[in-house]
Design a protein around this motif. Sequence first.
Motif, PDB file in Angstrom:
ATOM      1  N   ASP A  39       0.812  -1.212   0.000  1.00 50.03           N
ATOM      2  CA  ASP A  39       0.000   0.000   0.000  1.00 50.03           C
ATOM      3  C   ASP A  39       0.847   1.264   0.000  1.00 50.03           C
ATOM      4  OD1 ASP A  39      -2.453  -1.346   0.089  1.00 50.03           O
ATOM      5  OD2 ASP A  39      -2.315  -1.591   2.260  1.00 50.03           O
ATOM      6  N   THR A  40       2.146   1.117   0.354  1.00 50.26           N
ATOM      7  CA  THR A  40       3.022   2.284   0.510  1.00 50.26           C
ATOM      8  C   THR A  40       4.268   2.143  -0.352  1.00 50.26           C
ATOM      9  OG1 THR A  40       2.273   2.481   2.808  1.00 50.26           O
ATOM     10  CG2 THR A  40       4.222   3.735   2.197  1.00 50.26           C
ATOM     11  N   HIS A  41       4.674   3.244  -0.958  1.00 52.67           N
ATOM     12  CA  HIS A  41       5.893   3.308  -1.759  1.00 52.67           C
ATOM     13  C   HIS A  41       6.888   4.182  -0.990  1.00 52.67           C
ATOM     14  CE1 HIS A  41       8.054   3.633  -5.769  1.00 52.67           C
ATOM     15  NE2 HIS A  41       8.604   4.626  -5.090  1.00 52.67           N
ATOM     16  N   TYR A  42       8.112   3.677  -0.823  1.00 54.44           N
ATOM     17  CA  TYR A  42       9.125   4.395  -0.050  1.00 54.44           C
ATOM     18  C   TYR A  42      10.258   4.907  -0.935  1.00 54.44           C
ATOM     19  CZ  TYR A  42       6.991   2.514   4.203  1.00 54.44           C
ATOM     20  OH  TYR A  42       6.120   2.198   5.214  1.00 54.44           O
ATOM     21  N   GLY A  65      -1.184   4.076  -4.293  1.00 52.85           N
ATOM     22  CA  GLY A  65      -2.235   4.482  -5.228  1.00 52.85           C
ATOM     23  C   GLY A  65      -2.014   5.847  -5.834  1.00 52.85           C
ATOM     24  N   SER A  66      -1.289   6.718  -5.123  1.00 46.63           N
ATOM     25  CA  SER A  66      -1.035   8.068  -5.637  1.00 46.63           C
ATOM     26  C   SER A  66       0.026   8.074  -6.731  1.00 46.63           C
ATOM     27  CB  SER A  66      -0.606   8.994  -4.495  1.00 46.63           C
ATOM     28  OG  SER A  66       0.696   8.644  -4.018  1.00 46.63           O
ATOM     29  N   LEU A  67       0.779   6.964  -6.863  1.00 48.18           N
ATOM     30  CA  LEU A  67       1.864   6.895  -7.844  1.00 48.18           C
ATOM     31  C   LEU A  67       1.523   6.034  -9.061  1.00 48.18           C
ATOM     32  CD1 LEU A  67       4.877   6.511  -5.376  1.00 48.18           C
ATOM     33  CD2 LEU A  67       4.116   8.572  -6.521  1.00 48.18           C
ATOM     34  N   ILE A  68       0.516   5.173  -8.927  1.00 47.78           N
ATOM     35  CA  ILE A  68       0.104   4.365 -10.085  1.00 47.78           C
ATOM     36  C   ILE A  68      -0.426   5.319 -11.160  1.00 47.78           C
ATOM     37  CG2 ILE A  68      -1.432   2.546 -10.926  1.00 47.78           C
ATOM     38  CD1 ILE A  68       0.484   1.411  -8.925  1.00 47.78           C
ATOM     39  N   PRO A  69       0.145   5.308 -12.353  1.00 47.90           N
ATOM     40  CA  PRO A  69      -0.289   6.261 -13.390  1.00 47.90           C
ATOM     41  C   PRO A  69      -1.761   6.082 -13.754  1.00 47.90           C
ATOM     42  CG  PRO A  69       1.778   5.183 -14.009  1.00 47.90           C
ATOM     43  CD  PRO A  69       1.250   4.446 -12.823  1.00 47.90           C
ATOM     44  N   TRP A  74      -4.151  -1.425 -11.206  1.00 45.29           N
ATOM     45  CA  TRP A  74      -3.360  -1.870 -10.058  1.00 45.29           C
ATOM     46  C   TRP A  74      -3.929  -3.180  -9.524  1.00 45.29           C
ATOM     47  CZ3 TRP A  74      -3.256   0.987  -4.673  1.00 45.29           C
ATOM     48  CH2 TRP A  74      -2.353   0.335  -3.829  1.00 45.29           C
ATOM     49  N   ILE A  75      -3.162  -4.243  -9.656  1.00 47.21           N
ATOM     50  CA  ILE A  75      -3.557  -5.554  -9.127  1.00 47.21           C
ATOM     51  C   ILE A  75      -2.859  -5.730  -7.779  1.00 47.21           C
ATOM     52  CG2 ILE A  75      -3.538  -8.054  -9.530  1.00 47.21           C
ATOM     53  CD1 ILE A  75      -3.274  -7.343 -12.571  1.00 47.21           C
TER      54      ILE A  75
END
Length: 436
Positions: A39-42, A65-69, A74-75
Amino acid sequence: MLKHFQILIIGGGTAGIMVASMLKRKSKSVNIAIIEPSDTHYYQPAWTLVGANTYSFEKTAKPMGSLIPKGVEWIREFADKFEPENNRVITKNGAEYTYDYLVVAPGLKIAPEMISGLKEAMDRGIVCSNYTNPKQTWETLKKFKGGTALFTQPATPIKCGGAPQKIMYLADEYFRKRELREHTDIVFALPSGSIFGVKVIADTLMEVIDKKDINVRFFHKLVKVDPDKKIAWYEIEKDITAGGCVTIADGDEKSLDKDIQYNYKDVKVTRSGDRYGIYFDMMHLAPPQSAPDFIIKSPLASETGWVDVDKGTMQHVKYPNIFSLGDVSNLPTSKTGAAIRKQAPVVVANILKLIEVNTLDTKQYEGYTSCPLVTGYGKMVLAEFDYSQNFEPDPKLKQFPLMISDSSKEHWRLWMLKKYGLPYLYWNKMMKGIEV
């Protein structure tokens, strides 16, 4: 129900998001999905600074989710099995997805279990690591009262090979600020025979080592950690039968093997057979790292466990519609976000060219990577190099306002680049698919 995508990407890290964003920028009609359970990208490059209390951990995280273009599906699952002959990926939940083109970029796995006793030591907070919990590193530095501060790294490939020594340089300055340094021996034990693979950078770093009075122990392969006695056990990866000893316990200081011991410090040591133990009062390390298990067991992996690709095109050596980049690939370069910055445009160009005319693009990846080597609060060296370990500054980065003419030397402007410039570049350019 079986679902098909034109391009399927495994992994929502730096490589996966960058490739997806670039593809969408260049071809809005292309049908893409990303398989990513987190759920989080670091932004992990800043964790060195977090560990030294000069960057907020919260600023390194953003919702995945804020970074998926926009327009990319998104799976939110774990990829589990590959069937490349059928152009199919199966998730842990048993869902099946097919593709025309596959991009494999799940990153690597932190594997402390590869060293006896290390997982227990890390779980109990006896050993700290910026790779897993930079906030604990800072707590460890704050609690340190003097003694032996041991910094070390494994013999496996790791994310950003310079990271294990960056925190050491920051710790040195922090100990000086607290007037602990004269009561502290800093030891850096590493498996190679050089502090860095690029000579001009190694020369600079050895000047830093001299200035900071740090004992470097080369050819030390970490094999075991005793969390109760606080001993790190090493095997020496150099033939010492020809003379010269490893520790002062073997004889007088003049007889020390200078290829192994640089700037020797008489810290407490022990020996058991061919193993040498160093007692520590605090220890920071980069844990061993490997490809994820589902990659190692897959038909995509080479004998070493990494995804087997051509080093120039990043196309799989056996399956032409599969590409891999980033940490999980077997590209013979350092595993850094800076490397991905140059790899992603090549992968994207190749896939789009294959879609268009069924041939590869002429773009080639030459092995460029960089390692921002923080050498203290307000100081940094920027190591940039290619497959041949040549110091090769990136012309594009040279145009950045904070860059200097010779980035192989310490400079405060490079520190500003690390702390402010590179995070901006990451979130606002790379993650949005803008080639830089």
